[in-house]
Design an enzyme around this catalytic site. Sequence first.
Site, PDB file in Angstrom:
ATOM      1  CG  ASP A  10     -47.408  54.174 -23.437  1.00 26.28           C
ATOM      2  OD1 ASP A  10     -48.251  54.051 -22.527  1.00 26.28           O
ATOM      3  OD2 ASP A  10     -46.209  53.890 -23.296  1.00 26.28           O
ATOM      4  CG  ASP A  12     -46.161  55.640 -17.148  1.00 22.27           C
ATOM      5  OD1 ASP A  12     -47.356  55.427 -16.874  1.00 22.27           O
ATOM      6  OD2 ASP A  12     -45.516  56.589 -16.684  1.00 22.27           O
ATOM      7  CD  GLU A  19     -43.793  52.046 -15.348  1.00 16.34           C
ATOM      8  OE1 GLU A  19     -44.824  52.108 -16.023  1.00 16.34           O
ATOM      9  OE2 GLU A  19     -43.801  51.971 -14.094  1.00 16.34           O
ATOM     10  CE  LYS A  55     -57.435  52.104  -8.934  1.00 16.02           C
ATOM     11  NZ  LYS A  55     -56.838  53.204  -9.724  1.00 16.02           N
ATOM     12  NE  ARG A  84     -56.973  58.007  -1.306  1.00 12.55           N
ATOM     13  CZ  ARG A  84     -57.794  56.967  -1.145  1.00 12.55           C
ATOM     14  NH1 ARG A  84     -58.439  56.478  -2.215  1.00 12.55           N
ATOM     15  NH2 ARG A  84     -57.949  56.384   0.037  1.00 12.55           N
ATOM     16  CG  ASN A 129     -49.374  59.560 -12.121  1.00  9.13           C
ATOM     17  OD1 ASN A 129     -49.383  60.268 -11.121  1.00  9.13           O
ATOM     18  ND2 ASN A 129     -49.524  58.245 -12.061  1.00  9.13           N
TER      19      ASN A 129
HETATM   20  C1  XBP Z   1     -47.920  52.109 -17.559  1.00 14.10           C
HETATM   21  C2  XBP Z   1     -48.693  51.500 -16.455  1.00 14.10           C
HETATM   22  C3  XBP Z   1     -49.096  52.362 -15.283  1.00 14.10           C
HETATM   23  C4  XBP Z   1     -47.852  52.825 -14.525  1.00 14.10           C
HETATM   24  C5  XBP Z   1     -48.194  53.211 -13.106  1.00 14.10           C
HETATM   25  O1  XBP Z   1     -48.823  52.957 -18.224  1.00 14.10           O
HETATM   26  O2  XBP Z   1     -49.018  50.334 -16.533  1.00 14.10           O
HETATM   27  O3  XBP Z   1     -49.892  51.552 -14.437  1.00 14.10           O
HETATM   28  O4  XBP Z   1     -46.933  51.724 -14.433  1.00 14.10           O
HETATM   29  O5  XBP Z   1     -49.168  54.239 -13.124  1.00 14.10           O
HETATM   30  P1  XBP Z   1     -48.630  53.306 -19.825  1.00 14.10           P
HETATM   31  P2  XBP Z   1     -50.425  54.102 -12.151  1.00 14.10           P
HETATM   32  O6  XBP Z   1     -49.910  52.802 -20.477  1.00 14.10           O
HETATM   33  O7  XBP Z   1     -48.466  54.804 -19.868  1.00 14.10           O
HETATM   34  O8  XBP Z   1     -47.403  52.580 -20.311  1.00 14.10           O
HETATM   35  O9  XBP Z   1     -49.889  53.669 -10.803  1.00 14.10           O
HETATM   36  O10 XBP Z   1     -51.048  55.485 -12.117  1.00 14.10           O
HETATM   37  O11 XBP Z   1     -51.300  53.065 -12.796  1.00 14.10           O
HETATM   38 MG    MG Z   2     -45.948  52.347 -21.651  1.00 15.83          MG
END
Ligand code: XBP
Ligand code: MG
Length: 258
Positions: A10, A12, A19, A55, A84, A129
């Site tokens: 994963d 984030d 975050e 989104k 965006r 990202n």
């Molecule tokens: C975490 C998410 C993502 C990010 C924001 O992703 O839920 O939506 O918070 O990124 P991960 P975007 O699966 O890596 O933990 O605004 O591009 O969605």
């Molecule tokens: Mg995550």
Amino acid sequence: MAELRALIFDVDGTLADTERDGHRVGFNRAFADAGLQWNWSEELYGKLLAVAGGKERIRHYIETYNPPFTPPADLTDFIAGLHRAKTHHYTQLLAQGEIPLRPGVKRLLTEARARGLRLAIATTTTPANVTTLVENTLPEGLSWFEVIAAGDVIPHKKPAADIYYYALQQMNLSSEQCLAFEDSYNGVISSLKTGIQTVITVNGYTQHQDFSGADLVLNHLGEPDFPFTVLSGNAHGSRYFTVDLAHTLLQQRIDWRL
Ligand code: XBP
Ligand code: MG
């Protein structure tokens, strides 16, 4: 009998703690650009993180918190425009080197490659990202990942299993041949739905979430001089996460099935 062939990460909260000081700041700058009196505090953002996908998170905020604004004719288009702008601000933050990899990530990725394990990413975040984070924290590292499964490449984001099924399918591997690394409830639900054993590294937003079914819950992956803390599960005496421990976790599951 299936043996470990790949590690799936994963992004984030797992590769980097993105975050609170990254995505959240990006959202707030995009709202300001649009002249909206919206501000996602650290506390509110922690609640909004229950919804994966930027989104989807903005739409959830509008529908749940009824913030001040004049609803546009096309809400989907309006949200896409905000997102965006947010991605632009977020990738700028990453490019400024504001967000480092978490402890043990570079070390484990390097060892996994040296030991012949394949690497992949399975994330909800936008592909740009991922590339910007990796380019700014792991020079040459983008090519280490055979598959970067990210964002809207699948119809249903985490906690749905789509992104992990997509990664397995792209690598032509079965779930028993992989080990996933996640940070959140949404993430572990997604990986476990595909049957992939999962290691959790918690962070400030996810430390109190339910990780039932994960093999191991850690505070981070650790370094030789910076040992991890085991919050649940059996690390078999390891003090930082290694490829040997990954093999042991899969073997213990095989032994358990026998
Ligand atoms: C975490 C998410 C993502 C990010 C924001 O992703 O839920 O939506 O918070 O990124 P991960 P975007 O699966 O890596 O933990 O605004 O591009 O969605
Ligand atoms: Mg995550």
